[in-house]
Design a protein around this motif. Sequence first.
Motif, PDB file in Angstrom:
ATOM      1  N   GLN A 183       0.822  -1.207   0.000  1.00 49.26           N
ATOM      2  CA  GLN A 183       0.000   0.000   0.000  1.00 49.26           C
ATOM      3  C   GLN A 183       0.859   1.260   0.000  1.00 49.26           C
ATOM      4  O   GLN A 183       0.585   2.216  -0.740  1.00 49.26           O
ATOM      5  N   HIS A 184       1.916   1.235   0.807  1.00 47.35           N
ATOM      6  CA  HIS A 184       2.839   2.368   0.853  1.00 47.35           C
ATOM      7  C   HIS A 184       3.500   2.591  -0.507  1.00 47.35           C
ATOM      8  O   HIS A 184       3.594   3.712  -1.015  1.00 47.35           O
ATOM      9  N   LYS A 185       3.925   1.486  -1.131  1.00 48.25           N
ATOM     10  CA  LYS A 185       4.546   1.577  -2.452  1.00 48.25           C
ATOM     11  C   LYS A 185       3.572   2.150  -3.478  1.00 48.25           C
ATOM     12  O   LYS A 185       3.954   3.023  -4.282  1.00 48.25           O
ATOM     13  N   SER A 186       2.344   1.715  -3.434  1.00 46.28           N
ATOM     14  CA  SER A 186       1.341   2.211  -4.397  1.00 46.28           C
ATOM     15  C   SER A 186       1.114   3.705  -4.242  1.00 46.28           C
ATOM     16  O   SER A 186       1.010   4.440  -5.234  1.00 46.28           O
ATOM     17  N   LEU A 187       1.049   4.165  -3.010  1.00 43.25           N
ATOM     18  CA  LEU A 187       0.829   5.592  -2.752  1.00 43.25           C
ATOM     19  C   LEU A 187       2.006   6.425  -3.253  1.00 43.25           C
ATOM     20  O   LEU A 187       1.814   7.474  -3.884  1.00 43.25           O
ATOM     21  N   VAL A 188       3.224   5.956  -2.993  1.00 44.77           N
ATOM     22  CA  VAL A 188       4.410   6.693  -3.433  1.00 44.77           C
ATOM     23  C   VAL A 188       4.496   6.708  -4.954  1.00 44.77           C
ATOM     24  O   VAL A 188       4.756   7.760  -5.566  1.00 44.77           O
ATOM     25  N   LEU A 194      11.873  11.150  -1.126  1.00 48.04           N
ATOM     26  CA  LEU A 194      11.818  11.173   0.336  1.00 48.04           C
ATOM     27  C   LEU A 194      10.625  11.984   0.838  1.00 48.04           C
ATOM     28  O   LEU A 194       9.998  11.633   1.845  1.00 48.04           O
ATOM     29  N   THR A 195      10.300  13.054   0.118  1.00 45.32           N
ATOM     30  CA  THR A 195       9.141  13.872   0.501  1.00 45.32           C
ATOM     31  C   THR A 195       7.858  13.046   0.435  1.00 45.32           C
ATOM     32  O   THR A 195       7.060  13.030   1.386  1.00 45.32           O
ATOM     33  N   HIS A 196       7.662  12.335  -0.671  1.00 47.82           N
ATOM     34  CA  HIS A 196       6.431  11.552  -0.836  1.00 47.82           C
ATOM     35  C   HIS A 196       6.486  10.238  -0.057  1.00 47.82           C
ATOM     36  O   HIS A 196       5.430   9.719   0.340  1.00 47.82           O
ATOM     37  N   TYR A 197       7.675   9.722   0.173  1.00 50.10           N
ATOM     38  CA  TYR A 197       7.814   8.532   1.023  1.00 50.10           C
ATOM     39  C   TYR A 197       7.273   8.849   2.422  1.00 50.10           C
ATOM     40  O   TYR A 197       6.552   8.061   3.025  1.00 50.10           O
ATOM     41  N   THR A 198       7.614  10.034   2.917  1.00 50.16           N
ATOM     42  CA  THR A 198       7.169  10.457   4.254  1.00 50.16           C
ATOM     43  C   THR A 198       5.683  10.792   4.268  1.00 50.16           C
ATOM     44  O   THR A 198       4.929  10.310   5.128  1.00 50.16           O
ATOM     45  N   SER A 199       5.253  11.622   3.314  1.00 56.31           N
ATOM     46  CA  SER A 199       3.852  12.062   3.319  1.00 56.31           C
ATOM     47  C   SER A 199       2.899  10.882   3.073  1.00 56.31           C
ATOM     48  O   SER A 199       1.801  10.833   3.651  1.00 56.31           O
ATOM     49  N   SER A 200       3.303   9.928   2.239  1.00 58.45           N
ATOM     50  CA  SER A 200       2.443   8.766   1.970  1.00 58.45           C
ATOM     51  C   SER A 200       2.317   7.878   3.201  1.00 58.45           C
ATOM     52  O   SER A 200       1.252   7.293   3.447  1.00 58.45           O
ATOM     53  N   ALA A 201       3.380   7.775   3.994  1.00 65.27           N
ATOM     54  CA  ALA A 201       3.313   6.978   5.221  1.00 65.27           C
ATOM     55  C   ALA A 201       2.282   7.562   6.184  1.00 65.27           C
ATOM     56  O   ALA A 201       1.569   6.815   6.874  1.00 65.27           O
ATOM     57  N   HIS A 202       2.168   8.870   6.211  1.00 61.81           N
ATOM     58  CA  HIS A 202       1.186   9.523   7.092  1.00 61.81           C
ATOM     59  C   HIS A 202      -0.246   9.244   6.642  1.00 61.81           C
ATOM     60  O   HIS A 202      -1.182   9.386   7.439  1.00 61.81           O
ATOM     61  N   MET A 203      -0.418   8.856   5.390  1.00 60.68           N
ATOM     62  CA  MET A 203      -1.755   8.552   4.888  1.00 60.68           C
ATOM     63  C   MET A 203      -2.218   7.154   5.295  1.00 60.68           C
ATOM     64  O   MET A 203      -3.392   6.837   5.208  1.00 60.68           O
TER      65      MET A 203
END
Length: 359
Positions: A249-254, A321-330
């Motif tokens: 799921q994290h990979k898909s979001l990123v 790294l920006t989207h890796y972090t923001s996607s984890a918060h989702m």
Amino acid sequence: MSMELDVFVGNNTIMDEDVYQLWLDGHAVSDAVRLRMESGALRDCEVSVDVVHSDTMDQFRTFQMCEKLLQSPAKLANQLLFQIPPHKQAMMIERYYQFDNAFAREVLGKKLSKGMKKDLDDISSKTGIGVKSCRRQFDNFKRVFKVVEELKGPLVDNVQRHFLLSDSLAKDYAAIVFFANSRFETGKRKLQYLSFQDFAFCAGQLISYWTVGAVDNVMEDMDVDLEKEFLHNLKDLKVLINDKDMLDQHKSLVCAQLRGKIKVFSEMEANFKNLSRALVNIAAKLTHTRDVRDLFIDLVEKFIEPCRSDRWSVGDLRLFLTHYTSSAHMLETFSKPQRRRRRRRRRRTSSSTQDKVEK
């Protein structure tokens, strides 16, 4: 037998900034005289070498007498021996505590002890900086560290308050103190491409976000020590790689955020799991002192080098790294309510453990 004696009496202390710099650089009087004559700055004055030598020696003597005061800058403004205007005092203090980035890079992360003084000759040969200058810079590092290491409150403010330095120089000294306290490994061959300013920037980020004072946001806390509870909480990130559904799921979001935005999208998509594992595993091990010290070498070997081999640009990496972090918060696990519940559970567990110990 006749004697000639030149006497000059004045109120204000005579001080040439160029001569002061020659003294700070550790030159002997004879070398300083030669450099002054070769610079051509005195050509229009038509002065002899003897006069320049006398002037240089007199100023060097003044600087040496001022040195004790410079080591405790607050005393310089309150002394009566030298009539030095405030702006000249500020200049003297700032320059006395300035250092060469090449020298700072050599000692960064090492223990600032007497035992290291034996290495100053080697550092001088390697960097081309005079031994006397190396000794002054090292003594300044050690002095600042000793004064501020146990003080409460913001580290940069403590350095400024006690040593009257500019904001930029105080931040550099804060980085030196922080690295000396945590003993980060910076000397490995794979880290040699990183400059002192690269590490100083990292120190600023760690001080701002990872220290006791940053996490608790209390003025009485210290900015020197990493916050242990925060480092322990980083273990929660393991779910990002241990739970297959969450990893996917994290990979898909990123990937959804980065598609069409970075040149290395295919490489990122193929290596996402390895990159994520590298970051999370580094973070999860930071509860151990040895792993904290190896933070930078681990980041280079396990994350930066794989990205470099795939020809990632700095912009691509920053965006990832920006989207890796923001996607984890989702993800639900890392939503604010979930984080607050986990934090309350830990505090209850900590309080319960403390009660048992006290009983």
